[in-house]
Scaffold this active site. Structure first.
Site, short mmCIF file in Angstrom:
data_model
loop_
_atom_site.label_atom_id
_atom_site.label_comp_id
_atom_site.label_asym_id
_atom_site.label_seq_id
_atom_site.Cartn_x
_atom_site.Cartn_y
_atom_site.Cartn_z
N GLU A 34 15.75 64.26 47.95
CA GLU A 34 16.26 63.56 48.76
C GLU A 34 16.88 64.54 49.90
O GLU A 34 17.52 65.38 49.80
CB GLU A 34 17.58 62.74 48.48
CG GLU A 34 17.46 61.39 49.04
CD GLU A 34 16.51 60.36 48.65
OE1 GLU A 34 15.24 60.43 49.49
OE2 GLU A 34 16.30 59.65 47.72
N HIS A 35 16.56 64.12 51.24
CA HIS A 35 16.85 65.02 52.39
C HIS A 35 16.11 66.33 52.40
O HIS A 35 16.80 67.22 52.83
CB HIS A 35 18.23 64.95 52.53
CG HIS A 35 18.82 63.61 53.25
ND1 HIS A 35 18.94 63.47 54.53
CD2 HIS A 35 19.32 62.75 52.59
CE1 HIS A 35 19.19 62.14 54.81
NE2 HIS A 35 19.72 61.63 53.53
N LEU A 125 14.23 50.70 51.29
CA LEU A 125 13.19 50.69 50.70
C LEU A 125 11.96 50.99 51.46
O LEU A 125 10.78 50.78 51.20
CB LEU A 125 12.86 49.47 49.96
CG LEU A 125 14.01 49.16 49.00
CD1 LEU A 125 13.92 47.91 48.15
CD2 LEU A 125 14.27 50.31 47.78
N ASP A 172 8.64 58.63 53.76
CA ASP A 172 8.50 57.43 53.54
C ASP A 172 6.97 56.78 54.00
O ASP A 172 6.39 56.06 53.00
CB ASP A 172 9.51 56.50 54.38
CG ASP A 172 10.97 56.94 54.49
OD1 ASP A 172 11.39 57.28 53.33
OD2 ASP A 172 11.72 56.70 55.39
C1 GLA Z 1 15.02 58.67 55.12
C2 GLA Z 1 13.84 59.08 56.06
C3 GLA Z 1 13.05 60.12 55.24
C4 GLA Z 1 13.87 61.22 54.27
C5 GLA Z 1 15.00 60.32 53.73
C6 GLA Z 1 16.04 61.07 52.77
O1 GLA Z 1 14.36 57.69 54.20
O2 GLA Z 1 13.05 58.19 56.64
O3 GLA Z 1 12.38 60.76 56.08
O4 GLA Z 1 14.49 62.10 55.02
O5 GLA Z 1 15.81 59.33 54.44
O6 GLA Z 1 15.30 61.86 51.90
#
Ligand code: GLA
Length: 391
Positions: A34-35, A125, A172
Site C-alpha cells: 500500500e502506497h 474498492l 487501481d
Molecule cells: C489509492 C490510489 C492508488 C494507491 C493506493 C494506496 O487507491 O488510487 O494508486 O496509491 O491509494 O496504495
C-alpha cells in the site's frame, strides 16, 4: 439483478434496442503493497466480484450521451475540455481525452449508453478506476483499437493525475484491467509486469466496509506522494523503490530531511519487502505468515505513514479478535472506507461465523461517524475487465 443485467435492461428501455458493446470492469482490493505504487514499487491486488458496466452503441455525432443509474443523464462533446463536465461523467469524458493524449486514437468514437455499478462507492474498492477502465473498453472497441491491460490502466491513471488532480499510482486501474479469476496479481509498478499468484486454498478475503467515507483527503494523498518524492531525491534516487533500509537510516542526517521523510520512506521500503514476502507465503500456502505480513502492513500504515483512521483501526482490531481471522488491514488509500480480513475458510461455517461475530463486536468509533451501513462481503478473486458483448 446484477450490474450487467441492469445495464442491459436500462439500455433496452432507453433505446428500445440491444447495445452494440457491453463492457465490464471490476473493483479491487489490495492484499498488500500500500502506497508503494507511486514509488515504483510492488502491489498485490485482486479483483472483486463487483463490476461497473457500460452498455452502449455508437453515436452519429461527436456527442456522448450517458445515463448513470441514479445519477441522471449527461451529454458532452468529445473534443471539449473534460474539466467542464459534471463530476461522475468527467471520468468518462476524460478517458476519451487521455486516449487521444496517449496517441491510441486521434479522436475516439462517441456513443450513447448507460452505466450501472455493483461496486460500493467510497469504500476503497476503486469504483472510479473501474469506471475509467470500462469507459476505455467502450471507446476502444467502437474506435476499433485494442489496448493491453497496462495501456488501458495508464489512460485511467492519467485521468486521475491530469484531470482529477490526484497524483495516484497505477494500482487501481491495473488491478481492474489485468486481474484473473482465482488469482492475486503481483504488479511491478515500474515495469508494469504482472505475475499471477494462485490464491491459497483454505482462506477467503472478506471486505470490511466501515461505512465511513473519505472527505478532503486528496491533499493528504498528495502530501504523502510529495514527501516520498523528496525523500528519494534527497537520497539521489529516482524512486523509493530503489532505497534500502540502510538508505532510510542515513536519510535522517541528510539536508532538509525531517522525521516525516524518514517514517514515510521506512514504510515504503518495508512494505515493498513485505509484498514480495507475501507472494512467497501465498505460493507456499503459508497462511499464518501472510496474515502476519498483512497486520504489519496495517501497523506501518497507521504509525509510520499515518493514513489509517479510527474506524479502519477499530474494524481491523475487531476482526483480529476472531479465531477464524488470519490477518487484517486497511486497503487502498486509507483514512476511511474499507479494510480486508484474511479468514480461514473451512468450507463449512467459519466465514459466516467470522462475519456474524464481527458485526456483533465492531462499534463505529464516535470520533468518526459512518455515513453508510457497515457491510461485510466475503469475496473470491474475480475476473479482470472485459467485454460481455463487443462489435
Ligand atoms: C489509492 C490510489 C492508488 C494507491 C493506493 C494506496 O487507491 O488510487 O494508486 O496509491 O491509494 O496504495
Amino acid at each position: 439483478m446484477d450490474a450487467i443485467e441492469r445495464a442491459l435492461a436500462n439500455f433496452q428501455s432507453t433505446y428500445d434496442t440491444e447495445p452494440t458493446v457491453v463492457a465490464r470492469a471490476p473493483g479491487r482490493v489490495n492484499l498488500i503493497g500500500e502506497h508503494t505504487d507511486y514509488n515504483d514499487g510492488f502491489v498485490l491486488p485482486m479483483a472483486l466480484p463487483f463490476n461497473t458496466v457500460i452498455a452502449a452503441r455508437p453515436a452519429d455525432t461527436n456527442t456522448v450521451t450517458v445515463a448513470s443509474e441514479g445519477f441522471g443523464s449527461v451529454e458532452f462533446a468529445i473534443g471539449d475540455d473534460p474539466a467542464g463536465t459534471t463530476q461522475w461523467a468527467r471520468y468518462v469524458h476524460a478517458v476519451a481525452a487521455m486516449l487521444s493524449a496517449e496517441g491510441h486514437v486521434a479522436q475516439p468514437r462517441a456513443w450513447e449508453g448507460v452505466i450501472t455499478t455493483d461496486i460500493p462507492p467510497g469504500a476503497s474498492l476503486s469504483s472510479s478506476a473501474a469506471l475509467e477502465v470500462a469507459a476505455g473498453l467502450v471507446y476502444t472497441s467502437l474506435s476499433e483499437v485494442s489496448l493491453s491491460a497496462g495501456q488501458l490502466a495508464r489512460v485511467g491513471q492519467r485521468v486521475e493525475n491530469e484531470v482529477m488532480g490526484l497524483p495516484s499510482g497505477i494500482l487501481d486501474q491495473l488491478a481492474s484491467a489485468g486481474s484473473q479469476t482465482g488469482k492475486a496479481t503481483l504488479i511491478d509498478c515500474r515495469s508494469l509486469d504482472l505475475r499471477t499468484i494462485d490464491f491459497p486454498a483454505g482462506a477467503t478475503i472478506v471486505v470490511l466496509d466501515t461505512g465511513t467515507r473519505r472527505e478532503l483527503v486528496e491533499s493528504e494523498y498528495a502530501d504523502r506522494q510529495a514527501t516520498c518524492a523528496q525523500a528519494a531525491s534527497m537520497l539521489g534516487l529516482g524512486a523509493l523503490r530503489d532505497a534500502t533500509p540502510a538508505d532510510v537510516d542515513r536519510l535522517a542526517s541528510l539536508d532538509g530531511a525531517t522525521q516525516r521523510h524518514v517514517d514515510r520512506a521506512r514504510h515504503v521500503v518495508n512494505e515493498d519487502a513485505r509484498t514480495l514476502e507475501a507472494v512467497e507465503a501465498m505460493e507456499s500456502g503459508d497462511l499464518p505468515r501472510l496474515g502476519e505480513l498483512m497486520v504489519q502492513s496495517h501497523e506501518s500504515l497507521r504509525d509510520l505513514y499515518e493514513v489509517s483512521g479510527p474506524a479502519l483501526d477499530a474494524i481491523v482490531e475487531a476482526a483480529l479478535q476472531s479465531p477464524h481471522c488470519i490477518g487484517a488491514r486497511m486497503t487502498g488509500g486509507g483514512f476511511a472506507g474499507g479494510a480486508i480480513a484474511l479468514v480461514a475458510d473451512d468450507g463449512d461455517n467459519s466465514v459466516n461465523d467470522f462475519c456474524q461475530g464481527l458485526m456483533g463486536r465492531y462499534q463505529a468509533p464516535p470520533e468518526q461517524p459512518a455515513t453508510a451501513p457497515t457491510k461485510l462481503y466475503p469475496c473470491q478473486p474475480s475476473a479482470g475487465a472485459g467485454y460481455v458483448k463487443r462489435p
